[in-house]
Design a protein around this motif. Structure first.
Motif, short mmCIF file in Angstrom:
data_model
loop_
_atom_site.label_atom_id
_atom_site.label_comp_id
_atom_site.label_asym_id
_atom_site.label_seq_id
_atom_site.Cartn_x
_atom_site.Cartn_y
_atom_site.Cartn_z
N ILE A 8 0.84 -1.20 0.00
CA ILE A 8 0.00 0.00 0.00
C ILE A 8 0.87 1.25 0.00
O ILE A 8 0.60 2.22 -0.71
N SER A 9 1.94 1.22 0.77
CA SER A 9 2.83 2.37 0.84
C SER A 9 3.53 2.59 -0.50
O SER A 9 3.68 3.74 -0.96
N ILE A 10 3.95 1.52 -1.17
CA ILE A 10 4.58 1.64 -2.49
C ILE A 10 3.60 2.23 -3.48
O ILE A 10 3.93 3.13 -4.27
N LEU A 11 2.35 1.77 -3.45
CA LEU A 11 1.33 2.29 -4.35
C LEU A 11 1.08 3.78 -4.09
O LEU A 11 0.90 4.56 -5.03
N THR A 12 1.10 4.16 -2.82
CA THR A 12 0.91 5.57 -2.48
C THR A 12 2.02 6.43 -3.07
O THR A 12 1.78 7.52 -3.59
N LEU A 13 3.26 5.94 -3.00
CA LEU A 13 4.39 6.66 -3.58
C LEU A 13 4.23 6.79 -5.10
O LEU A 13 4.44 7.87 -5.67
N LEU A 14 3.83 5.71 -5.74
CA LEU A 14 3.64 5.73 -7.19
C LEU A 14 2.51 6.67 -7.58
O LEU A 14 2.57 7.34 -8.61
N LYS A 15 1.45 6.73 -6.76
CA LYS A 15 0.31 7.62 -7.04
C LYS A 15 0.72 9.09 -6.98
O LYS A 15 0.08 9.96 -7.57
N SER A 16 1.79 9.40 -6.26
CA SER A 16 2.23 10.78 -6.13
C SER A 16 3.01 11.24 -7.36
O SER A 16 3.61 12.31 -7.34
N LYS A 17 2.99 10.40 -8.42
CA LYS A 17 3.63 10.71 -9.70
C LYS A 17 5.15 10.63 -9.64
O LYS A 17 5.84 11.06 -10.56
N ARG A 18 5.66 10.06 -8.58
CA ARG A 18 7.10 9.91 -8.45
C ARG A 18 7.59 8.73 -9.27
O ARG A 18 6.87 7.77 -9.51
N ILE A 19 8.85 8.83 -9.68
CA ILE A 19 9.55 7.68 -10.26
C ILE A 19 10.45 7.14 -9.16
O ILE A 19 11.28 7.88 -8.61
N VAL A 20 10.28 5.89 -8.79
CA VAL A 20 11.06 5.32 -7.69
C VAL A 20 11.82 4.11 -8.17
O VAL A 20 11.34 3.35 -9.02
N THR A 21 13.01 3.91 -7.65
CA THR A 21 13.83 2.76 -8.03
C THR A 21 13.67 1.65 -7.01
O THR A 21 13.24 1.87 -5.87
N ALA A 22 14.01 0.44 -7.43
CA ALA A 22 13.94 -0.71 -6.52
C ALA A 22 14.88 -0.52 -5.34
O ALA A 22 14.55 -0.86 -4.19
#
Length: 230
Positions: A8-22
């Motif tokens: 859920i936390s990862i999805l929240t980060l992705l929803k914020s339009k961020r690009i995140v690395t593994a």
């Protein structure tokens, strides 16, 4: 943090339009990069359209929106509690589908509700004192057969009986008792309604052929049948 809370936390980060690395995610949640890869695959399996940008990281597909549903804190708490109860099920398919559904549901929690739901999640334990370990992995498929009126062929083993019988059935309804799911179906072998413990179905096949809706009623069933454990 457990896996579901992390997803859920990862999805929240992705929803914020961020690009995140593994690597960034692994450091953030103090897990391995391999675990993050598994988390991303889990989200994709749940229907989240994650895009991998080569050499840059992960982001969400443009235009993806989570349904604008709002939950009160009590409603969120009820869902968290239901998840703990659902995870006591002996059927793996039911637990899998429920937890994947919860990933989607929790993604629309407001931040404050999400934080409190994660707090509550760590403060609930459901004890299972039943010693019987027989499990199943077909509940979700059987539910589809019920709602789509598909014939099902099963190999069935009654309790305290070494024989396995072949049945062609019309699945009509189900209920749960003592943490066991019972399927009620019209049995073509017995020419009558019968109750089958789902965890005692040895093999099953859902057929493409469909049957006529028998308009099953629990009230009528209990008037004419006495349930015996199988």
């Amino acid at each position: 943090m457990d896996q579901l809370s992390r997803l859920i936390s990862i999805l929240t980060l992705l929803k914020s339009k961020r690009i995140v690395t593994a690597t960034e995610l692994a450091d953030r949640y103090e897990v391995s990069v391999r675990t993050i890869y598994r988390d991303i695959r889990k989200l994709e399996t749940a229907g989240v359209p994650i895009i991998t940008l080569e050499g840059r990281g992960y982001t969400l597909m443009e235009g993806y929106q989570v349904a604008p549903v709002q939950f009160t804190e009590k409603q969120a708490n009820a869902l968290i509690t239901a998840q703990h109860l659902a995870n006591q099920s002996k059927d793996a398919s039911f637990k899998k589908e429920f937890n994947e559904a919860m990933i989607k549901i929790k993604s629309v929690f407001r931040t404050s509700i999400q934080e409190k739901s994660e707090l509550l999640n760590d403060k609930i334990v459901v004890f299972d004192t039943k010693q019987e370990s027989i499990a199943s992995n077909i509940l979700s498929e059987i539910q589809l057969a019920i709602t789509n009126f598909n014939y099902v062929e099963i190999n069935y083993k009654k309790i305290n009986d070494s024989n396995i019988s072949f049945r062609k059935i019309e699945p009509c309804a189900m209920y749960s008792t003592d943490n066991k799911w019972i399927l009620i179906a019209w049995c073509h072998l017995r020419k009558d309604m019968r109750a089958f413990r789902i965890d005692r179905i040895q093999h099953f096949k859902i057929l493409h052929d469909t049957f006529e809706d028998r308009k099953f009623s629990f009230q009528d069933y209990y008037k004419s049948h006495v349930y015996e454990k199988k």
